[in-house]
Design a protein around this motif. Structure first.
Motif, PDB file in Angstrom:
ATOM      1  N   UNK A  50      36.725 -43.104 -65.494  1.00  0.00           N
ATOM      2  CA  UNK A  50      36.324 -43.948 -66.620  1.00  0.00           C
ATOM      3  C   UNK A  50      36.095 -45.406 -66.204  1.00  0.00           C
ATOM      4  N   UNK A  51      35.388 -45.585 -65.105  1.00  0.00           N
ATOM      5  CA  UNK A  51      35.000 -46.928 -64.703  1.00  0.00           C
ATOM      6  C   UNK A  51      36.048 -47.714 -63.946  1.00  0.00           C
ATOM      7  N   UNK A  52      37.084 -47.035 -63.441  1.00  0.00           N
ATOM      8  CA  UNK A  52      38.090 -47.746 -62.669  1.00  0.00           C
ATOM      9  C   UNK A  52      38.579 -46.875 -61.513  1.00  0.00           C
ATOM     10  N   UNK A  53      39.197 -47.510 -60.542  1.00  0.00           N
ATOM     11  CA  UNK A  53      39.706 -46.801 -59.371  1.00  0.00           C
ATOM     12  C   UNK A  53      41.154 -46.391 -59.618  1.00  0.00           C
ATOM     13  N   UNK A  54      41.467 -45.143 -59.281  1.00  0.00           N
ATOM     14  CA  UNK A  54      42.825 -44.638 -59.432  1.00  0.00           C
ATOM     15  C   UNK A  54      43.320 -44.171 -58.068  1.00  0.00           C
ATOM     16  N   UNK A  55      44.386 -44.780 -57.583  1.00  0.00           N
ATOM     17  CA  UNK A  55      44.969 -44.417 -56.286  1.00  0.00           C
ATOM     18  C   UNK A  55      46.156 -43.499 -56.551  1.00  0.00           C
ATOM     19  N   UNK A  84      31.478 -52.100 -62.368  1.00  0.00           N
ATOM     20  CA  UNK A  84      32.058 -50.898 -62.975  1.00  0.00           C
ATOM     21  C   UNK A  84      31.159 -49.678 -62.851  1.00  0.00           C
ATOM     22  N   UNK A  85      29.855 -49.916 -62.717  1.00  0.00           N
ATOM     23  CA  UNK A  85      28.934 -48.775 -62.604  1.00  0.00           C
ATOM     24  C   UNK A  85      29.258 -47.887 -61.409  1.00  0.00           C
ATOM     25  N   UNK A  86      29.819 -48.500 -60.373  1.00  0.00           N
ATOM     26  CA  UNK A  86      30.144 -47.762 -59.150  1.00  0.00           C
ATOM     27  C   UNK A  86      31.149 -46.657 -59.435  1.00  0.00           C
ATOM     28  N   UNK A  87      31.981 -46.848 -60.439  1.00  0.00           N
ATOM     29  CA  UNK A  87      33.117 -45.958 -60.688  1.00  0.00           C
ATOM     30  C   UNK A  87      32.881 -44.994 -61.847  1.00  0.00           C
ATOM     31  N   UNK A  88      31.637 -44.844 -62.262  1.00  0.00           N
ATOM     32  CA  UNK A  88      31.294 -43.915 -63.335  1.00  0.00           C
ATOM     33  C   UNK A  88      30.413 -42.807 -62.798  1.00  0.00           C
ATOM     34  N   UNK A  89      30.531 -41.625 -63.391  1.00  0.00           N
ATOM     35  CA  UNK A  89      29.805 -40.452 -62.909  1.00  0.00           C
ATOM     36  C   UNK A  89      28.296 -40.600 -63.042  1.00  0.00           C
TER      37      UNK A  89
END
Length: 554
Positions: free
Chosen positions: A448-453, A534-539
């Motif tokens: 959803x537009x964010x990075x999750x580690x 944020x576009x980088x992190x969306x499908x």
């Protein structure tokens, strides 16, 4: 002289592998063509080793290649595995390869001091064949000054045997107040080459191959005076003299001494393909988004997307398509993302083996591309790179330190060699290093537009001091004014005179916990750090094409 008489003169060149290879003397310097499996004479390589096991000769060979003639389990790696298993130390006395990365066994043998081992960058190696063929003493280049390749910093030797023997060396020369390295090595006496077709006179064509490689330059180096050697070429077929058009001859017949017809299974285009007309350049497939299946949105694609956005900015700035180089690994995925975004037409993508355009393969097939529109020889391709004729490059990294030095490939227990890295990094005016922020087992996703580690890698890549310097920004800046970024899935750094400045972090990332805690030094930070797009992190697609069309008023 009649057509029949000319044909007859070349008939004796077609022989069996053993008949040709039996002419190689003990202690010879043998040059082998090959970029992974592309242009690798796999049949000749394996038959040479088989002849040694059968007769004990030729032995103590010094092997030189323009890149690496093989992949895991094939070519040189297959021979290394058998040598190690048998404890057979008599076949090879030394090697000079730009890349050892496809053979863990060879790397182990180097560390265990089985033979002398040296390395140069691919471009230096390819130029060297051309220079030796011209009767010159070696290659003179700014590339490598104040890096691992500098003789004052250890030079090109990978083990103690090589350091003591010094058969391959560099000399520092000063010209107009600037330092250069003169790269020197033993002249090759035998060439093991590969083509598609040879005619009765020995003329060689490469119509089925996925690259041009360096075969002409190797053949020239072997034949150069004062010690003229001989060349053996592996082909799939022999044709009547006159069936190969003059402009399609890659190596003229008088430079070829023996022609060996190889079985098809020892003459694949690449590691995973026998024959693909799109790879040989005979069929060019339209590179529409439908052509490429979307990559999973993992940390690798996130990085490739961020690199693509940077390259799109450069297109808008220059007002034209840009010439780019993409290295192995994550950087090669940028081409796939460009096709997904339907912006491949704005980027003239090149890879170091010679192809222009298309989609580069990854893994053991790296060096080949689907539907390239042009192919240069490896020396000509590296002229584009070292001369700064390209606009941008994206390369991988293993370690980065506070000064921006990069180690791309060498650790105490890991010796892949520089590959094409050193020349490309030195020559590119816009340089985007691309890689994971940490290494090791990790689980990093976009949601959803964010990075999750979910799981952090346990190996730090941003370190106080790199193990070996393969890119030195201070020397590179003297050679070529550069804009340099270090792009990861969670942070972006810019090279400045004072070191690395943190300029972006990914949405969802905690600066202290997820970035600074996993670095061995503190980067420059001034004011608020920007958030990565944020576009980088969306499908969904990033819609880069619309931005470019607007910027270029298409």
């Amino acid at each position: 002289m009649s057509f029949e008489e000319i044909s007859y003169l070349g008939l004796g060149k077609t022989v069996t592998a053993e008949e040709a290879l039996a002419n190689i003397k003990d202690g010879s310097v043998v040059a082998i063509s090959g970029f992974n499996m592309a242009m690798t004479p796999e049949y000749l390589v394996e038959e040479l080793y088989r002849l040694y096991l059968k007769t004990g000769h030729p032995r103590d060979l010094f092997i030189i290649s323009d890149t690496f003639p093989g992949v895991p389990g094939r070519g040189i790696d297959r021979i290394a595995e058998d040598m190690y298993r048998r404890g057979e130390e008599g076949f090879i006395s030394g090697m000079l390869l730009p890349f050892y990365g496809w053979s863990r066994t060879l790397q182990k043998m180097i560390i265990e001091e089985w033979f002398e081992a040296y390395t140069w960058s691919i471009g230096i190696m390819a130029y060297w064949f051309r220079e030796v063929g011209s009767g010159r003493p070696g290659v003179l280049s700014r590339v490598g000054v104040n890096t691992f390749l500098d003789p004052r910093l250890g030079g090109c030797a990978l083990n103690e045997k090589a350091r003591k023997a010094g058969r391959v060396r560099g000399r520092i020369l000063e010209i107009d107040g600037r330092e250069y390295i003169l790269y020197q090595a033993p002249k090759p006496e035998v060439g093991l080459l590969r083509g598609s077709t040879a005619d009765e006179k020995g003329n060689v064509s490469i119509e089925d191959e996925g690259i041009q490689g360096t075969i002409l330059n190797i053949a020239q180096a072997v034949k150069a005076r004062p010690r003229r050697g001989f060349n053996i070429v592996q082909v799939l077929r022999v044709a009547r003299f006159g069936n190969i058009r003059a402009k399609n001859v890659a190596v003229p017949g008088p430079l070829i001494d023996y022609v060996v017809v190889a079985p098809r299974e020892k003459h694949w285009q690449g590691a995973s393909m026998d024959m693909d007309r799109r790879v040989s350049g005979e069929i060019i497939t339209p590179l529409s988004p439908a052509f490429a299946e979307p990559l999973p949105l993992d940390h690798r694609k996130i990085i490739a997307r961020r690199v693509l956005l940077e390259m799109a900015k450069l297109v808008a700035k220059e007002g034209r398509p840009i010439i780019v180089n993409l290295g192995v690994g994550i950087p090669s995925l940028v081409a796939h993302v460009a096709v997904e975004e339907d912006v491949a037409e704005y980027m003239e993508i090149t890879i170091e083996s010679g192809p222009w355009g298309g989609i580069p393969f990854t893994g053991p097939d790296f060096g080949l591309a689907i539907s390239p529109y042009a192919m240069l020889s490896i020396p000509d391709q590296f002229t584009i790179y070292e001369g700064g004729i390209l606009d941008a490059a994206s390369l991988g990294f293993l370690q980065v330190d506070r000064e921006g030095n990069v180690n791309s490939s060498i650790l105490p227990d890991r010796l892949p060699g520089p590959g094409g890295f050193s020349v490309i990094a030195a020559g590119s005016p816009n340089l985007y290093f691309a890689g994971g922020f940490t290494a090791g087992k990790r689980d990093i996703v976009a949601e959803e537009g964010r990075l999750v580690i979910r799981r952090e890698g346990d190996i730090r890549k941003f370190v106080r001091s790199v193990y070996k310097i393969l890119y030195n920004p201070r020397s590179a800046m003297e050679y070529n004014d550069q804009e340099v970024l270090y792009i990861t899935e969670r942070a972006v750094f810019r090279l400045e005179s004072g070191g690395l400045r943190l300029v972006e972090v990914a949405p969802g990332v905690d600066l202290e916990k997820d970035v600074l805690r996993h670095m061995e030094f503190t980067p420059l930070i001034t004011g608020r750090v920007e958030e990565m797009d944020k576009r980088i992190f969306r499908e969904r697609k990033m819609e880069v094409k619309k931005e470019l069309e607007k910027a270029l008023r298409v």
